[in-house]
Design a protein around this motif. Sequence first.
Motif, PDB file in Angstrom:
ATOM      1  N   UNK A   6       0.848  -1.193   0.000  1.00 34.71           N
ATOM      2  CA  UNK A   6       0.000   0.000   0.000  1.00 34.71           C
ATOM      3  C   UNK A   6       0.882   1.241   0.000  1.00 34.71           C
ATOM      4  N   UNK A   7       0.402   2.257  -0.704  1.00 38.90           N
ATOM      5  CA  UNK A   7       1.206   3.468  -0.854  1.00 38.90           C
ATOM      6  C   UNK A   7       0.841   4.486   0.217  1.00 38.90           C
ATOM      7  N   UNK A   8       1.166   4.146   1.493  1.00 37.50           N
ATOM      8  CA  UNK A   8       0.925   5.119   2.564  1.00 37.50           C
ATOM      9  C   UNK A   8       2.213   5.266   3.345  1.00 37.50           C
ATOM     10  N   UNK A   9       2.570   6.503   3.670  1.00 38.26           N
ATOM     11  CA  UNK A   9       3.884   6.744   4.269  1.00 38.26           C
ATOM     12  C   UNK A   9       4.098   5.966   5.548  1.00 38.26           C
TER      13      UNK A   9
ATOM     14  N   UNK B 291      10.970   2.780  -4.671  1.00 35.71           N
ATOM     15  CA  UNK B 291      10.685   3.646  -3.522  1.00 35.71           C
ATOM     16  C   UNK B 291      11.432   3.169  -2.281  1.00 35.71           C
ATOM     17  N   UNK B 292      11.355   1.856  -2.024  1.00 33.80           N
ATOM     18  CA  UNK B 292      12.005   1.325  -0.831  1.00 33.80           C
ATOM     19  C   UNK B 292      13.518   1.507  -0.925  1.00 33.80           C
ATOM     20  N   UNK B 293      14.069   1.274  -2.120  1.00 32.46           N
ATOM     21  CA  UNK B 293      15.511   1.487  -2.299  1.00 32.46           C
ATOM     22  C   UNK B 293      15.871   2.941  -2.031  1.00 32.46           C
ATOM     23  N   UNK B 294      15.020   3.835  -2.516  1.00 28.78           N
ATOM     24  CA  UNK B 294      15.265   5.256  -2.263  1.00 28.78           C
ATOM     25  C   UNK B 294      15.259   5.572  -0.779  1.00 28.78           C
ATOM     26  N   UNK B 295      14.306   4.974  -0.064  1.00 27.75           N
ATOM     27  CA  UNK B 295      14.232   5.230   1.376  1.00 27.75           C
ATOM     28  C   UNK B 295      15.479   4.684   2.075  1.00 27.75           C
TER      29      UNK B 295
ATOM     30  N   UNK C 183      12.272  13.323  12.365  1.00 28.34           N
ATOM     31  CA  UNK C 183      11.555  14.244  11.485  1.00 28.34           C
ATOM     32  C   UNK C 183      12.005  14.071  10.050  1.00 28.34           C
ATOM     33  N   UNK C 184      13.313  13.919   9.845  1.00 31.56           N
ATOM     34  CA  UNK C 184      13.828  13.779   8.482  1.00 31.56           C
ATOM     35  C   UNK C 184      13.271  12.526   7.817  1.00 31.56           C
ATOM     36  N   UNK C 185      13.256  11.397   8.528  1.00 29.90           N
ATOM     37  CA  UNK C 185      12.776  10.182   7.870  1.00 29.90           C
ATOM     38  C   UNK C 185      11.282  10.273   7.570  1.00 29.90           C
ATOM     39  N   UNK C 186      10.532  10.947   8.440  1.00 27.88           N
ATOM     40  CA  UNK C 186       9.107  11.103   8.133  1.00 27.88           C
ATOM     41  C   UNK C 186       8.931  11.966   6.880  1.00 27.88           C
ATOM     42  N   UNK C 187       9.747  13.002   6.761  1.00 29.03           N
ATOM     43  CA  UNK C 187       9.691  13.810   5.536  1.00 29.03           C
ATOM     44  C   UNK C 187      10.039  12.947   4.320  1.00 29.03           C
ATOM     45  N   UNK C 188      11.095  12.124   4.446  1.00 32.79           N
ATOM     46  CA  UNK C 188      11.483  11.242   3.330  1.00 32.79           C
ATOM     47  C   UNK C 188      10.311  10.381   2.882  1.00 32.79           C
TER      48      UNK C 188
END
Lengths: 463, 267
Positions: free
Chosen positions: A39-42, A263-267, B251-256
Amino acid sequence: MSRRHRPDRGSRVGRTARWFDDRLGVARTGRTLLDKIFPNHWSFLLGEIALYSFVVLLATGVYLTFFFDASAAPVTYDGSYAPLQGVQVSAAYNSVLDLSFDVRAGLMMRQVHHWAALLFLAAIVMHICRVFFTGAFRRPREINWVVGCTLLVLALGNGFAGYSLLDDQLSGTGIRIADSVILSIPVAGTWISSLLFGGPFPGTEIIPRLFIIHVLLLPVAIIALLGVHLGILVRHKHTHFRGDGATEDNVVGERVWPTYAAKAGGVFFLTAALLCLLGGLFQINPVWLFGPFEPENVSSASQPDWYIGWLEGSLRLMPPWELSLGDYLIPNPFFPGVLLPGVTFLLLYAWPWIEAHFTKDHEPHHVLDRPRDRPVRTALGVATLTFYVILFAAGATDVLAVTFGVSVNRIVWTFRTLALVAPVAAALVARKVCLELQRRDGPPEPLPDEAEPVADEPAAVPS
Amino acid sequence: MSAPTRRRPAVSAAASVAVLTVLGLALWQPAQAQSPDPTAATSTTAAPTGPDDLVAIGRQLFDTGCVSCHGEGGVGTADGPTLVGVGEAAADFMLRTGRMPLAEPQGQSPSKPPAYTDQEIQALVAYVGSLGPGPAIPQVDVAAGDLVEGGELFRANCAACHGAAAVGGALSYGDYAPSLHSVAEVQIAEAVRVGPGQMPVFDEDVFTDDELNSLVAYVRYLQDPADPGGFSLGRVGPVAEGYVIWVVGASAVVVFIRWITRRRADG
């Protein structure tokens, strides 16, 4: 379907993939994993932050083990930090000084490792909050909740073990406090302490033992449980929020390949970059200023890392009460140092069953609650968080007193009062806010009829 | 005065600049030093007047500014302790760190810019010294001190209250061990010998004069330590680190993750 996606026989990649598939039969599993929907939720990425912090911890930790000497043997420091030259220190502290001043990239690795540990725990706490407040622990995910709680306990333990390894004045003070708490356990305390330290505190055994705990036992346990945690996640499939055609029988989101993997790689890279920035720009744990651990010494402002701060706070706020039972005494540290964390984790582990008992809801759930939809749960969660945040703040009473020029005694009494009053107030406010948001939203949208065709974009697959 | 021994070159250069600046300022305003200044601290021999005149001037100043609390002849009143026998070191410390005269007669007196000029302080110190025998102003020679020995003495005797990095710490009921980061050399030594406020007295039986030199050298070192690793976060230990990981890291990771999961349609 499998034929259509079979790699092209002609290309080199395709031939290699084919070779492996013929021997291992990995194509089907690989396809299943690559097609898994996220799911695409932060908030679903909070757990991944913890995972990526852990990867950074492993990488930097391995580097540190090349140079760290887990021994209490006395040596004379002769490295390049002048104010300690000629001082007799333990081999462990000596090697940490070398790592900080004489090993190439050693200080950077130490600092990134330490910041990664702080972020690891912070991400776990945020992740567990997300799971709690959205009801993601409900049937069928109770087992994974228990696995996750265990991962939290292991991470806390491993963080403390790592903090304690360096044999500087701060870490030695931490071990001293831990030993006092252990000694307060009725009947078994003295035995546990003696077993752990191989005799009276501090002895020479604790550093090598903590080292094995820190680099082998707990990391292996964490890796194994992470495997279980993620395996169960794949088995259950993700939960998701209402909307976009989400039902109890599907998962709405993006496939792992290619979208979610990117996306996960970017994170991952963002997390690693953040930790490198912190490690490069912000000094953490300058052990050369604290000096080698001497049991008779102590420095003011001796605090644990933040994730143990709530226990430091509970020790500081606990009034000086003890319990006498006939000839036996239950010493004061038992209540804030053993009983409180014991009850805390008991309630945490048991929460899925406690809630199901009171709501009488034993049905499986794959669509998440919004916190506002469950005002009682949300209020209880906010109250609990408030309580532990106050304990955390109370772990720094002396630093707060100096920073703000207030009497430390007044701060203690303020926090004692807040610890009892603020959770109740926070719960009432949270409940009120939930109800107000509900009223503004109107009744929640009903889930779409499962027979109804689901839109292609975003992708939805039946589970 | 000289910089502490065994500094790293970069720090040493910076320290030299700082020392030269301080020296320059001291030369420009020799009698008007407004802040604790290591170079202007003790040189009673350089005073333009003789010892007896100094005592007389000091008595005059005392009878104007100090007598209401410390009493006639410095014998003490209900509002202030006797100064007979406290010695020149105590008076010099209190006056040069601005702790005396008191701003308000309750709680711990904080350090502040001195209320008297250098010459007035010399006169008052001479007067208090004349009231009875007590610790003299220590002669500090930081260059003769041993930084390593000073570090061991500091961690064993001072860190418990002032903190391992000398940033100060809390005591009970609003009292505190102050930060040592802007204290001049002679005042550090005076505090050790005199034990102002709740601080214990460390006399020659506890620290020899050589050990005192070492201790002062280490405190001077802590005022600007060789400090690799980036911003020092106030050197208050894990508390500051914990706030950084939440305020900056979390805060930074939440922004990411909010950014990376943002949908195109959202803008």
